[in-house]
Design an enzyme around this catalytic site. Structure first.
Site, PDB file in Angstrom:
ATOM      1  N   CYS A  82       0.823  -1.213   0.000  1.00 57.60           N
ATOM      2  CA  CYS A  82       0.000   0.000   0.000  1.00 57.60           C
ATOM      3  C   CYS A  82       0.864   1.273   0.000  1.00 57.60           C
ATOM      4  O   CYS A  82       1.394   1.631  -1.040  1.00 57.60           O
ATOM      5  CB  CYS A  82      -0.984  -0.059   1.165  1.00 57.60           C
ATOM      6  SG  CYS A  82      -2.419   0.941   0.853  1.00 57.60           S
ATOM      7  N   HIS A 174      -3.427  -5.070   1.856  1.00 57.12           N
ATOM      8  CA  HIS A 174      -2.648  -5.327   3.077  1.00 57.12           C
ATOM      9  C   HIS A 174      -2.592  -6.815   3.432  1.00 57.12           C
ATOM     10  O   HIS A 174      -3.402  -7.278   4.245  1.00 57.12           O
ATOM     11  CB  HIS A 174      -3.289  -4.571   4.249  1.00 57.12           C
ATOM     12  CG  HIS A 174      -3.098  -3.100   4.185  1.00 57.12           C
ATOM     13  ND1 HIS A 174      -2.066  -2.450   4.821  1.00 57.12           N
ATOM     14  CD2 HIS A 174      -3.798  -2.137   3.529  1.00 57.12           C
ATOM     15  CE1 HIS A 174      -2.144  -1.154   4.584  1.00 57.12           C
ATOM     16  NE2 HIS A 174      -3.183  -0.936   3.804  1.00 57.12           N
ATOM     17  N   GLU A 176      -0.734  -8.217   5.437  1.00 54.10           N
ATOM     18  CA  GLU A 176      -0.389  -8.386   6.864  1.00 54.10           C
ATOM     19  C   GLU A 176      -1.620  -8.302   7.762  1.00 54.10           C
ATOM     20  O   GLU A 176      -1.538  -8.575   8.950  1.00 54.10           O
ATOM     21  CB  GLU A 176       0.669  -7.342   7.269  1.00 54.10           C
ATOM     22  CG  GLU A 176       0.173  -5.924   7.485  1.00 54.10           C
ATOM     23  CD  GLU A 176      -0.098  -5.148   6.181  1.00 54.10           C
ATOM     24  OE1 GLU A 176      -0.111  -5.766   5.100  1.00 54.10           O
ATOM     25  OE2 GLU A 176      -0.310  -3.921   6.269  1.00 54.10           O
TER      26      GLU A 176
HETATM   27  N1  GLN Z   1      -3.385   6.386   1.128  1.00 53.19           N
HETATM   28  C1  GLN Z   1      -2.181   6.115   1.829  1.00 53.19           C
HETATM   29  C2  GLN Z   1      -1.035   6.941   1.266  1.00 53.19           C
HETATM   30  O1  GLN Z   1      -1.197   7.671   0.378  1.00 53.19           O
HETATM   31  C3  GLN Z   1      -1.826   4.654   1.772  1.00 53.19           C
HETATM   32  C4  GLN Z   1      -2.840   3.876   2.528  1.00 53.19           C
HETATM   33  C5  GLN Z   1      -2.322   2.645   3.178  1.00 53.19           C
HETATM   34  O2  GLN Z   1      -1.122   2.366   3.227  1.00 53.19           O
HETATM   35  N2  GLN Z   1      -3.223   1.890   3.709  1.00 53.19           N
HETATM   36  O3  GLN Z   1       0.037   6.824   1.756  1.00 53.19           O
END
Ligand code: GLN
Length: 203
Positions: A82, A174, A176
């Protein structure tokens, strides 16, 4: 004695403990990384989800941006989830250059909506398993473009959500946050394969 890999988890902000637990459950050794010197001791590195702008700021302050880039050039395998994917991307949709530029993708931050629009979805990762995989998306980035050397391992609604390029693995969701260890295990296999190649090269 079998070689147990040490997997660093960038511990500046975000879902650090969850990755630590997943790595432990896979039988590898997690190491929480906060300083540039700690990168040298690792077999692999995980950049967790969180807030990419915050992680980027803290990385740069600690000299970790350069240290991670150098280690990646030297052969370190890196897994970004992410926010980690955003930091590893070549470019963002706003036209900014990615911080690490390790994966040839263009990403749009928060493209699936805000925190309240977070969701779970069943996806297929055919190269890893015939079972469906439950993916958790939280303010997830959208991968808008992929370079020709990037391998797509899974998609959601036609967009890639799990990708690999050389020794880098990235996911929009995610892994994890679920009990399924499939993707962490895949990362450990990538490291194992990578080690074999380095050994072969070294003779
Ligand atoms: N939207 C977040 C960002 O721009 C990332 C979201 C996440 O890691 N769950 O960093």
């Amino acid at each position: 004695m079998p070689d147990v890999p040490t997997i660093g988890i960038l511990a500046l902000q975000g879902s650090v403990r969850e990755h630590q637990r997943a790595i432990e459950r896979c039988g590898a050794v997690p190491a929480l990384v906060k300083q540039a010197e700690e990168i040298e001791l690792l077999d692999g590195l995980i950049i967790p989800g969180g807030e990419s702008t915050t992680i980027a700021k803290l990385m740069s302050r600690a000299g970790l941006t350069e240290a991670i880039k150098k280690a990646a050039e030297g052969g370190l395998a890196i897994f970004g989830t992410c926010a980690g994917l955003i930091l590893m991307a070549r470019e963002t949709a706003e036209g900014e250059q990615g911080l690490l530029g390790l994966v040839d993708i263009k990403v749009r931050r928060n493209a699936y909506g805000s925190q309240t629009e977070s969701f779970e979805a069943d996806i297929s990762i055919d190269s890893l398993s015939s079972k469906k995989y439950r993916a958790v998306f939280i303010r997830a980035p959208l991968v808008e473009e992929t370079g020709s050397k990037v391998k797509m391992l899974a998609s959601y609604q036609g967009n890639p959500v799990l990708l690999e390029e050389r020794r880098s693995l990235v996911s929009c969701f995610h892994p994890e946050l679920t009990d399924d260890l499939e993707i962490h295990r895949h990362f450990l296999k990538m490291i194992e394969k990578n080690k074999g190649q380095v050994k072969q090269k070294g003779g």
